[in-house]
Write a protein that holds these residues in place. Structure first.
Motif, PDB file in Angstrom:
ATOM      1  N   TYR A  42       0.665  -1.313  -0.116  1.00 28.81           N
ATOM      2  CA  TYR A  42       0.276  -0.236  -0.083  1.00 28.81           C
ATOM      3  C   TYR A  42       1.096   1.226   0.063  1.00 28.81           C
ATOM      4  O   TYR A  42       0.655   2.317  -0.731  1.00 28.81           O
ATOM      5  CB  TYR A  42      -0.897   0.161   1.292  1.00 28.81           C
ATOM      6  CG  TYR A  42      -1.554   1.344   1.484  1.00 28.81           C
ATOM      7  CD1 TYR A  42      -2.810   1.673   0.620  1.00 28.81           C
ATOM      8  CD2 TYR A  42      -1.199   2.059   2.605  1.00 28.81           C
ATOM      9  CE1 TYR A  42      -3.257   2.842   0.855  1.00 28.81           C
ATOM     10  CE2 TYR A  42      -1.954   3.227   2.901  1.00 28.81           C
ATOM     11  CZ  TYR A  42      -2.917   3.821   2.040  1.00 28.81           C
ATOM     12  OH  TYR A  42      -3.433   4.836   2.294  1.00 28.81           O
ATOM     13  N   ALA A  43       2.049   1.330   0.688  1.00 28.28           N
ATOM     14  CA  ALA A  43       2.881   2.412   0.795  1.00 28.28           C
ATOM     15  C   ALA A  43       3.246   2.827  -0.371  1.00 28.28           C
ATOM     16  O   ALA A  43       3.831   3.884  -0.979  1.00 28.28           O
ATOM     17  CB  ALA A  43       3.801   2.111   1.802  1.00 28.28           C
ATOM     18  N   ALA A  44       3.636   1.735  -1.335  1.00 24.75           N
ATOM     19  CA  ALA A  44       4.179   1.916  -2.750  1.00 24.75           C
ATOM     20  C   ALA A  44       3.259   2.632  -3.403  1.00 24.75           C
ATOM     21  O   ALA A  44       3.597   3.764  -4.070  1.00 24.75           O
ATOM     22  CB  ALA A  44       4.590   0.756  -3.145  1.00 24.75           C
ATOM     23  N   LEU A  45       2.025   2.541  -3.322  1.00 23.64           N
ATOM     24  CA  LEU A  45       0.787   3.302  -4.383  1.00 23.64           C
ATOM     25  C   LEU A  45       0.870   4.375  -3.525  1.00 23.64           C
ATOM     26  O   LEU A  45       0.780   5.572  -4.395  1.00 23.64           O
ATOM     27  CB  LEU A  45      -0.383   2.382  -4.074  1.00 23.64           C
ATOM     28  CG  LEU A  45      -0.609   1.201  -4.820  1.00 23.64           C
ATOM     29  CD1 LEU A  45      -1.799   0.403  -4.506  1.00 23.64           C
ATOM     30  CD2 LEU A  45      -0.785   1.550  -6.330  1.00 23.64           C
ATOM     31  N   CYS A  46       0.843   4.701  -2.532  1.00 26.32           N
ATOM     32  CA  CYS A  46       0.746   6.064  -1.838  1.00 26.32           C
ATOM     33  C   CYS A  46       2.013   6.752  -2.197  1.00 26.32           C
ATOM     34  O   CYS A  46       1.762   8.021  -2.400  1.00 26.32           O
ATOM     35  CB  CYS A  46       0.755   6.130  -0.166  1.00 26.32           C
ATOM     36  SG  CYS A  46      -0.956   5.605   0.351  1.00 26.32           S
ATOM     37  N   ARG A  47       3.290   6.349  -2.251  1.00 29.38           N
ATOM     38  CA  ARG A  47       4.296   7.227  -2.707  1.00 29.38           C
ATOM     39  C   ARG A  47       4.092   7.577  -4.027  1.00 29.38           C
ATOM     40  O   ARG A  47       4.510   8.537  -4.453  1.00 29.38           O
ATOM     41  CB  ARG A  47       5.436   6.178  -2.580  1.00 29.38           C
ATOM     42  CG  ARG A  47       7.006   6.815  -2.774  1.00 29.38           C
ATOM     43  CD  ARG A  47       8.226   5.967  -2.542  1.00 29.38           C
ATOM     44  NE  ARG A  47       9.329   6.615  -2.626  1.00 29.38           N
ATOM     45  CZ  ARG A  47      10.048   7.238  -3.844  1.00 29.38           C
ATOM     46  NH1 ARG A  47       9.363   6.629  -5.015  1.00 29.38           N
ATOM     47  NH2 ARG A  47      10.897   7.897  -3.668  1.00 29.38           N
ATOM     48  N   LEU A  48       3.769   6.808  -4.944  1.00 25.09           N
ATOM     49  CA  LEU A  48       3.471   6.981  -6.328  1.00 25.09           C
ATOM     50  C   LEU A  48       2.351   8.326  -6.381  1.00 25.09           C
ATOM     51  O   LEU A  48       2.638   9.344  -7.297  1.00 25.09           O
ATOM     52  CB  LEU A  48       2.661   6.018  -7.218  1.00 25.09           C
ATOM     53  CG  LEU A  48       3.785   4.956  -7.438  1.00 25.09           C
ATOM     54  CD1 LEU A  48       3.063   3.765  -7.907  1.00 25.09           C
ATOM     55  CD2 LEU A  48       4.914   5.481  -8.428  1.00 25.09           C
ATOM     56  N   ILE A  49       1.260   8.340  -5.618  1.00 20.85           N
ATOM     57  CA  ILE A  49       0.437   9.511  -5.712  1.00 20.85           C
ATOM     58  C   ILE A  49       1.048  10.829  -5.070  1.00 20.85           C
ATOM     59  O   ILE A  49       0.970  11.619  -5.732  1.00 20.85           O
ATOM     60  CB  ILE A  49      -0.961   8.863  -4.755  1.00 20.85           C
ATOM     61  CG1 ILE A  49      -1.593   8.089  -5.313  1.00 20.85           C
ATOM     62  CG2 ILE A  49      -1.536  10.338  -4.364  1.00 20.85           C
ATOM     63  CD1 ILE A  49      -2.661   7.253  -4.629  1.00 20.85           C
ATOM     64  N   ALA A  50       1.947  10.654  -4.137  1.00 23.26           N
ATOM     65  CA  ALA A  50       2.733  11.770  -3.647  1.00 23.26           C
ATOM     66  C   ALA A  50       3.502  12.405  -4.701  1.00 23.26           C
ATOM     67  O   ALA A  50       3.703  13.730  -4.621  1.00 23.26           O
ATOM     68  CB  ALA A  50       3.414  11.188  -2.477  1.00 23.26           C
ATOM     69  N   LEU A 141       3.067   2.436 -13.246  1.00 24.94           N
ATOM     70  CA  LEU A 141       4.377   2.357 -12.480  1.00 24.94           C
ATOM     71  C   LEU A 141       4.529   1.333 -11.253  1.00 24.94           C
ATOM     72  O   LEU A 141       5.520   0.854 -10.789  1.00 24.94           O
ATOM     73  CB  LEU A 141       4.352   3.687 -11.735  1.00 24.94           C
ATOM     74  CG  LEU A 141       4.837   4.906 -13.020  1.00 24.94           C
ATOM     75  CD1 LEU A 141       5.118   6.190 -12.213  1.00 24.94           C
ATOM     76  CD2 LEU A 141       5.772   4.344 -13.801  1.00 24.94           C
ATOM     77  N   PHE A 142       3.139   1.003 -10.718  1.00 24.93           N
ATOM     78  CA  PHE A 142       3.289   0.074  -9.653  1.00 24.93           C
ATOM     79  C   PHE A 142       3.749  -1.251 -10.330  1.00 24.93           C
ATOM     80  O   PHE A 142       4.497  -2.029  -9.679  1.00 24.93           O
ATOM     81  CB  PHE A 142       1.988   0.020  -8.896  1.00 24.93           C
ATOM     82  CG  PHE A 142       1.854  -1.174  -7.809  1.00 24.93           C
ATOM     83  CD1 PHE A 142       2.322  -0.793  -6.527  1.00 24.93           C
ATOM     84  CD2 PHE A 142       1.129  -2.273  -8.176  1.00 24.93           C
ATOM     85  CE1 PHE A 142       2.165  -1.516  -5.540  1.00 24.93           C
ATOM     86  CE2 PHE A 142       1.075  -3.370  -7.050  1.00 24.93           C
ATOM     87  CZ  PHE A 142       1.697  -2.978  -5.786  1.00 24.93           C
ATOM     88  N   LEU A 143       2.977  -1.605 -11.485  1.00 22.92           N
ATOM     89  CA  LEU A 143       3.471  -2.763 -12.075  1.00 22.92           C
ATOM     90  C   LEU A 143       4.914  -2.902 -12.515  1.00 22.92           C
ATOM     91  O   LEU A 143       5.268  -4.039 -12.397  1.00 22.92           O
ATOM     92  CB  LEU A 143       2.449  -2.904 -13.159  1.00 22.92           C
ATOM     93  CG  LEU A 143       0.880  -3.240 -12.913  1.00 22.92           C
ATOM     94  CD1 LEU A 143       0.142  -2.950 -14.111  1.00 22.92           C
ATOM     95  CD2 LEU A 143       0.637  -4.517 -12.242  1.00 22.92           C
ATOM     96  N   LEU A 144       5.388  -1.953 -12.833  1.00 23.32           N
ATOM     97  CA  LEU A 144       6.974  -1.893 -13.093  1.00 23.32           C
ATOM     98  C   LEU A 144       7.716  -2.021 -11.932  1.00 23.32           C
ATOM     99  O   LEU A 144       8.590  -2.861 -11.929  1.00 23.32           O
ATOM    100  CB  LEU A 144       7.206  -0.367 -13.809  1.00 23.32           C
ATOM    101  CG  LEU A 144       7.014  -0.211 -15.113  1.00 23.32           C
ATOM    102  CD1 LEU A 144       7.464   1.156 -15.715  1.00 23.32           C
ATOM    103  CD2 LEU A 144       8.127  -1.423 -16.359  1.00 23.32           C
ATOM    104  N   TYR A 145       7.717  -1.203 -11.169  1.00 23.66           N
ATOM    105  CA  TYR A 145       8.515  -1.181  -9.816  1.00 23.66           C
ATOM    106  C   TYR A 145       8.340  -2.371  -8.868  1.00 23.66           C
ATOM    107  O   TYR A 145       9.230  -2.710  -8.341  1.00 23.66           O
ATOM    108  CB  TYR A 145       8.363   0.089  -8.998  1.00 23.66           C
ATOM    109  CG  TYR A 145       8.664   1.363 -10.008  1.00 23.66           C
ATOM    110  CD1 TYR A 145       9.552   1.159 -11.031  1.00 23.66           C
ATOM    111  CD2 TYR A 145       8.185   2.577  -9.855  1.00 23.66           C
ATOM    112  CE1 TYR A 145       9.805   2.151 -12.097  1.00 23.66           C
ATOM    113  CE2 TYR A 145       8.526   3.714 -10.490  1.00 23.66           C
ATOM    114  CZ  TYR A 145       9.278   3.756 -11.646  1.00 23.66           C
ATOM    115  OH  TYR A 145       9.345   4.844 -12.433  1.00 23.66           O
ATOM    116  N   SER A 146       6.981  -2.529  -8.562  1.00 29.11           N
ATOM    117  CA  SER A 146       6.371  -3.475  -7.332  1.00 29.11           C
ATOM    118  C   SER A 146       6.330  -4.786  -8.123  1.00 29.11           C
ATOM    119  O   SER A 146       6.325  -5.815  -7.259  1.00 29.11           O
ATOM    120  CB  SER A 146       5.344  -2.985  -6.624  1.00 29.11           C
ATOM    121  OG  SER A 146       5.713  -1.622  -6.062  1.00 29.11           O
ATOM    122  N   VAL A 147       6.053  -4.994  -9.211  1.00 30.76           N
ATOM    123  CA  VAL A 147       5.631  -6.374  -9.688  1.00 30.76           C
ATOM    124  C   VAL A 147       6.825  -6.923 -10.531  1.00 30.76           C
ATOM    125  O   VAL A 147       6.935  -7.950 -10.714  1.00 30.76           O
ATOM    126  CB  VAL A 147       4.195  -6.370 -10.438  1.00 30.76           C
ATOM    127  CG1 VAL A 147       3.966  -7.683 -10.850  1.00 30.76           C
ATOM    128  CG2 VAL A 147       3.249  -5.719  -9.266  1.00 30.76           C
TER     129      VAL A 147
END
Length: 215
Positions: A42-50, A141-147
């Motif tokens: 979840y924090a990774a998604l929030c960071r992208l939003i930030a 970006l989540f799929l790139l960095y986190s997946v």
């Protein structure tokens, strides 16, 4: 999450370099790009939003304050917090709403990040963008960095379009629709192409900074 192996990245880069002269130049100059890695949380998604629509420096400051506020940015902590306390970190009201919306989706089970990591790319995209607050750019970006999805691709990323223009040595940058169509020749490695372009333009900016006026 771990990045794709160097062997896989090298093979993908060689395929891309043969398909697109601009990527060929990037590969010749920088070789295999560093793959950005993040936890699938979840924090990774929030960071992208930030980081949306802000300079890296400004966003980094805001995200640092957010991490200090929470210690660990979790759905439970965000939902329990006063939204104004989050805003005081520098987050806009829409971004706070998006953080809470995503937290609610995870809490309800509508968004399961373990499932996103385990499923095919199209299903993962659909699950992510079905949540209010996660747009296509954030999802990719989540799929790139986190997946570690090698074909995830943030359509409309200005940095990618600018890098490709410079590498192609043309005066006019492609429009989003044209660039998206052009990127079809990079499948199934559009995410690798993105890393090649980001790596090249960031290196160019670093060199320009080092070559700036000296005191």
């Amino acid at each position: 999450m771990t990045a794709p192996s160097r062997r896989k990245l090298k093979a993908a880069c060689e395929t891309l370099a043969a398909a697109d002269p601009a990527l060929g130049r990037a590969y010749d100059e920088l070789g295999v790009p560093h793959w950005r890695v993040g936890d699938p949380c979840y924090a990774a998604l929030c960071r992208l939003i930030a980081y949306q629509q802000l300079s890296t420096k400004a966003a980094g400051t805001i995200w640092g304050r957010t991490e200090t506020l929470f210690g660990e940015v979790t759905p439970q902590a965000v939902l329990a917090a006063d939204p104004e306390d989050i805003r005081a970190c520098g987050m806009s009201r829409p971004k706070v709403r998006h953080m809470r919306s995503i937290a609610e989706a995870i809490t309800r089970g509508d968004l399961d990040l373990q499932r996103v990591c385990a499923t095919d790319l199209e299903s993962a995209r659909r699950e992510l963008v079905s949540v209010k607050g996660i747009g296509p750019w954030t999802a990719e970006l989540f799929l790139l960095y986190s997946v570690g999805a090698m074909d995830a691709f943030p359509v409309g990323d200005v940095g990618l379009m600018e890098a490709h223009k410079l590498l192609s040595e043309v005066e006019t940058r492609m429009e989003i629709k044209e660039f998206t169509a052009h990127a079809e020749i990079w499948r199934p490695y559009r995410g690798v192409a993105a890393h090649m372009l980001w790596g090249w333009i960031n290196d160019l900016r670093d060199k320009a900074g080092r070559a700036g006026p000296q005191a």
